[in-house]
Write a protein that holds these residues in place. Structure first.
Motif, PDB file in Angstrom:
ATOM      1  N   UNK A 157       0.837  -1.206   0.000  1.00 47.63           N
ATOM      2  CA  UNK A 157       0.000   0.000   0.000  1.00 47.63           C
ATOM      3  C   UNK A 157       0.867   1.250   0.000  1.00 47.63           C
ATOM      4  N   UNK A 158       1.949   1.232   0.788  1.00 47.57           N
ATOM      5  CA  UNK A 158       2.878   2.378   0.825  1.00 47.57           C
ATOM      6  C   UNK A 158       3.478   2.631  -0.560  1.00 47.57           C
ATOM      7  N   UNK A 159       3.919   1.576  -1.219  1.00 52.46           N
ATOM      8  CA  UNK A 159       4.534   1.715  -2.538  1.00 52.46           C
ATOM      9  C   UNK A 159       3.542   2.271  -3.556  1.00 52.46           C
ATOM     10  N   UNK A 160       2.307   1.771  -3.535  1.00 43.50           N
ATOM     11  CA  UNK A 160       1.289   2.268  -4.468  1.00 43.50           C
ATOM     12  C   UNK A 160       0.997   3.744  -4.221  1.00 43.50           C
ATOM     13  N   UNK A 161       0.927   4.130  -2.936  1.00 45.63           N
ATOM     14  CA  UNK A 161       0.687   5.538  -2.616  1.00 45.63           C
ATOM     15  C   UNK A 161       1.796   6.440  -3.121  1.00 45.63           C
ATOM     16  N   UNK A 162       3.040   6.018  -2.915  1.00 41.00           N
ATOM     17  CA  UNK A 162       4.184   6.820  -3.375  1.00 41.00           C
ATOM     18  C   UNK A 162       4.179   6.931  -4.895  1.00 41.00           C
ATOM     19  N   UNK A 163       3.946   5.810  -5.589  1.00 39.00           N
ATOM     20  CA  UNK A 163       3.948   5.820  -7.055  1.00 39.00           C
ATOM     21  C   UNK A 163       2.854   6.744  -7.590  1.00 39.00           C
ATOM     22  N   UNK A 164       1.650   6.669  -7.016  1.00 34.86           N
ATOM     23  CA  UNK A 164       0.552   7.512  -7.505  1.00 34.86           C
ATOM     24  C   UNK A 164       0.842   8.991  -7.293  1.00 34.86           C
ATOM     25  N   UNK A 165       1.451   9.334  -6.168  1.00 35.81           N
ATOM     26  CA  UNK A 165       1.812  10.735  -5.935  1.00 35.81           C
ATOM     27  C   UNK A 165       2.944  11.173  -6.858  1.00 35.81           C
ATOM     28  N   UNK A 166       3.897  10.277  -7.109  1.00 34.24           N
ATOM     29  CA  UNK A 166       4.997  10.602  -8.020  1.00 34.24           C
ATOM     30  C   UNK A 166       4.468  10.915  -9.422  1.00 34.24           C
ATOM     31  N   UNK A 167       3.454  10.168  -9.845  1.00 36.17           N
ATOM     32  CA  UNK A 167       2.904  10.359 -11.184  1.00 36.17           C
ATOM     33  C   UNK A 167       2.102  11.658 -11.276  1.00 36.17           C
ATOM     34  N   UNK A 168       1.414  12.028 -10.206  1.00 35.65           N
ATOM     35  CA  UNK A 168       0.454  13.137 -10.287  1.00 35.65           C
ATOM     36  C   UNK A 168       0.945  14.447  -9.680  1.00 35.65           C
ATOM     37  N   UNK A 169       2.024  14.423  -8.870  1.00 34.25           N
ATOM     38  CA  UNK A 169       2.449  15.630  -8.173  1.00 34.25           C
ATOM     39  C   UNK A 169       3.859  16.042  -8.596  1.00 34.25           C
ATOM     40  N   UNK A 170       4.101  17.339  -8.612  1.00 34.88           N
ATOM     41  CA  UNK A 170       5.434  17.870  -8.877  1.00 34.88           C
ATOM     42  C   UNK A 170       6.060  18.319  -7.565  1.00 34.88           C
ATOM     43  N   UNK A 171       6.326  17.335  -6.726  1.00 33.92           N
ATOM     44  CA  UNK A 171       6.904  17.562  -5.405  1.00 33.92           C
ATOM     45  C   UNK A 171       8.069  16.592  -5.265  1.00 33.92           C
ATOM     46  N   UNK A 172       9.173  17.001  -4.620  1.00 33.16           N
ATOM     47  CA  UNK A 172      10.321  16.093  -4.473  1.00 33.16           C
ATOM     48  C   UNK A 172       9.927  14.747  -3.880  1.00 33.16           C
ATOM     49  N   UNK A 173      10.548  13.691  -4.401  1.00 35.46           N
ATOM     50  CA  UNK A 173      10.216  12.324  -3.980  1.00 35.46           C
ATOM     51  C   UNK A 173      10.430  12.141  -2.479  1.00 35.46           C
ATOM     52  N   UNK A 174      11.465  12.768  -1.936  1.00 36.36           N
ATOM     53  CA  UNK A 174      11.739  12.649  -0.509  1.00 36.36           C
ATOM     54  C   UNK A 174      10.555  13.120   0.322  1.00 36.36           C
ATOM     55  N   UNK A 175       9.965  14.250  -0.061  1.00 38.07           N
ATOM     56  CA  UNK A 175       8.819  14.778   0.672  1.00 38.07           C
ATOM     57  C   UNK A 175       7.603  13.875   0.526  1.00 38.07           C
ATOM     58  N   UNK A 176       7.399  13.322  -0.675  1.00 34.34           N
ATOM     59  CA  UNK A 176       6.248  12.457  -0.910  1.00 34.34           C
ATOM     60  C   UNK A 176       6.357  11.156  -0.120  1.00 34.34           C
TER      61      UNK A 176
END
Length: 666
Positions: free
Chosen positions: A581-600
């Motif tokens: 679930x954590x991995x899916x959440x990170x991937x979905x935010x990475x695809x849709x948000x322009x925010x540094x990966x560390x923060x996401x």
């Protein structure tokens, strides 16, 4: 199939038939968007598969499920370019596809007795087909307003299928009245389409569909299944947990959308939902400033949601029923004991203990905090209000505060920090573990679950404090006295895994501190408490398993007791499901948000473990990002493993013995 038996859930046939044209929506070209032939072909095949699934799902379930799951996969692939190009539907389409796929995977038809003949099947198809048509019409209006005028074509196809199902039943029923109604309805839609009255078709079609539903005669000869519709949710622990928290989140969202919940300006729907879910899931992530954007009524509503979410609404309802002299059925008792993991005979006593413990600790904490806030300059009324709010929020590990900067203003106030930290710790572990703490300190025998929880909690509290002091002595703690550095390091260690309060600004934390925070947040609190995460006992079991394997022990032994393999398997499952679930959440935010990966990564971990700490990413999320975090918080509160349990049915073990197989792992 015997002509006197008919598979239950017949209405699914009508629903699927009405939804069959839907994959075509994503490949009907709009201005400036062009689709390839293979995308159009995949959407056509997906629609055909849905229709085939409708015809075979109840007669040949295995074939019908294959058609259905294939339709979901092909439809999503055909719509992928549209989904990725339009953030407004990215999350909705993905969640819908995942839900539909697993709904097919989990589908199991039930059998009920019906009179011979085809009329009952046709009637249910017509009824549920027209029911399904109503949300299709609503979606059409929404997409039309967004500029997708071609949605009217797909919607019209669904209308014709729904009305044709009704017409098919009327022919079989052989009633002139019903035949006239269905024929007239189809002619009206055709005439409106011919006259290009597209804007009026959804409204007229909805009125006609409702009329058809209302005038359908009730089949009195049909023997209904013993299981009522709501029992599908309430007789399964995972579904029960999900449904109660979902209803509470919806009610909280409605409360926060009321005009007098805000402090003057209108609150957006997504922000109200985000705040409600954060409160119910005792997370503490916020997109609005609680003391500024919400009125006293809104803040009180948030506090109520925190209390209900922290205790569990079913626990409160169970004790209330007992107080009123009502008894639960045996099935309900088994359900509740599986949810709170306590022996059946101790159910009411355990729940009563939880409530008494909660209100006593919260009351003492509220009194002490109110006195301290009064001493720091608040007037008596506001000091009491802030004391109650902070105590409940801390004990329930929610992290909501009536100060815009959380507790940064009190970083040099050790009494406030230590009282809040103590409330967080007492709320983050089970009441039974707290009551056994004196015996454990004196070295007496304590129950193994409480012992594991207490040892893991103490190790993490002290370890977290030492790590923060080590890495942030001249960083986040710079400028504080030695005494205040120790106090703030202890407070941040206590709040790190569960609560979401902060007394120092975490945005500029050193990399080692960042990694420590992510790991500690993922672990969370202890079972039976209000904290989230994978729990300290899970980590304790895995740690003991690790050391047992290192020293070549065949079993995990603690206090002359062997931990059974089922517990170890469950611990592994909890960790893996949490990672998924954590991995899916990170991937979905990475695809849709322009925010540094560390923060996401930090934000998703905080949401999933219902911690509520942030390093600044939450205010930067757009609507899609907020929805992803909402889903992550909800998944974290009910437990990632619970999401996967939704797919399981109760099964009995066969008792068969199988030959062991050795597999090399190194």
């Amino acid at each position: 199939m015997n002509n006197k038996t008919l598979a239950g859930r017949i209405g699914i046939e009508g629903v699927l038939m009405v939804l069959a044209p839907f994959p075509l929506f994503f490949v009907v070209s709009e201005e400036g968007i062009h689709y390839s032939c293979y995308e159009f072909l995949l959407s056509i095949i997906s629609s055909i598969f849905i229709f085939c699934s409708a015809l075979t799902l109840l007669r040949k379930p295995a074939i019908g499920k294959i058609f259905g799951m294939g339709a979901v996969i092909l439809g999503y692939i055909s719509a992928l370019r549209f989904v990725l190009a339009n953030q407004s539907v990215t999350l909705v389409a993905t969640v819908f596809a995942i839900t539909a796929f697993f709904a097919y995977f989990d589908f199991t038809p039930r059998l009920i007795q019906v009179p011979p003949g085809n009329q009952a099947r046709l009637r249910k198809r017509a009824f549920w087909g027209n029911i399904a048509l109503l949300p299709v019409l609503i979606l059409n209006v929404m997409f039309s307003r967004l500029g997708y005028e071609s949605a009217i074509l797909i919607m019209t196809a669904s209308v014709f299928i729904a009305f044709s199902l009704y017409f098919s039943w009327t022919i079989n029923y052989r009633s002139v009245l019903y035949i006239a109604v269905s024929t007239t309805s189809i002619m009206v839609i055709l005439l409106m389409l011919y006259l290009s009255l597209n804007l009026y078709i959804p409204a007229v079609a909805a009125m006609l569909a409702i009329a058809m539903i209302l005038i359908l005669p009730r089949e009195k000869t049909m023997v209904e299944s013993n299981e009522q519709w709501w029992e599908v949710l309430l007789n399964h622990p995972a579904r029960m947990l999900l449904s109660t928290f979902f209803v509470l989140c919806v009610c909280g969202s409605i409360l926060l959308l009321l005009p007098f919940s805000s402090s003057g300006h209108k609150i957006a729907v997504v922000d109200a939902v985000f705040t409600s879910v954060s409160a119910v899931c005792v997370t503490g992530l916020v997109v609005l400033d609680t003391p500024i954007d919400f009125s006293i009524f809104g803040q009180s509503s948030i506090l109520l949601l925190i209390q209900l979410g922290g205790l569990g609404i079913m626990s409160i309802a169970t004790v209330a029923l007992h107080v009123m002299g009502k008894r639960m059925s045996l099935k309900q008792e088994r359900l509740m004991t599986s949810m709170i993991d306590t022996p059946n005979r101790d159910l009411i006593n355990s729940l009563a203990l939880i409530l008494r413990y909660t209100f006593i600790v919260e009351s003492i904490g509220a009194l002490l905090l109110a006195l301290l806030f009064y001493a720091y300059g608040d007037n008596a009324g506001y000091a009491i209000y802030r004391g109650v709010f902070t105590a409940i929020s801390a004990f329930c590990n929610a992290g909501f505060a009536l100060q815009s900067n959380s507790l940064v203003s009190y970083q040099s106030s050790p009494l406030i920090l230590h009282i809040v930290a103590l409330l967080i710790i007492l709320g983050g572990i089970a009441p039974a573990a707290v009551l056994f703490f004196p015996k454990w300190v004196r070295g007496k025998v304590t129950p193994i679950p409480a012992r594991i929880a207490l040892i893991a909690t103490v190790i993490m509290l002290l370890g977290g404090m030492l790590f923060i002091l080590m890495f942030e002595w001249n960083g986040l703690l710079e400028g504080l006295s030695v005494f205040d550095k120790v106090n703030n390091a202890w407070f941040q260690s206590a709040t790190l895994r569960t609560a979401g309060f902060n007394s120092i600004n975490l945005e500029h934390a050193a990399s080692p501190t960042y990694l420590l925070m992510v790991a500690f947040m993922f672990i969370g609190g202890s079972p039976g408490g209000t904290a989230g995460g994978i729990k300290t006992t899970t980590v304790g079991i895995l740690a003991m398993t690790f050391f047992s394997n290192i020293i070549n022990k065949r079993s995990v032994i603690i206090q002359n007791r062997r931990i059974n393999h089922a517990t170890i398997y469950r611990a592994v499952t909890i960790v893996i499901s949490g990672i998924i679930v954590w991995f899916l959440g990170v991937i979905m935010l990475e695809v849709t948000q322009r925010i540094p990966a560390k923060d996401l990564i930090f934000e998703v971990t905080s949401a999933l473990a219902t911690v509520g700490l942030t390093i600044g990413a939450t205010p930067l999320l757009d609507e899609i990002g907020k929805i992803i975090i909402i889903i992550t918080m909800f998944a974290g509160r009910i437990g990632p493993m619970t999401l996967f349990m939704l797919l399981s049915e109760d099964t009995s073990s066969s008792g068969s013995e199988y030959i062991d197989e050795n597999i090399s792992l190194t």
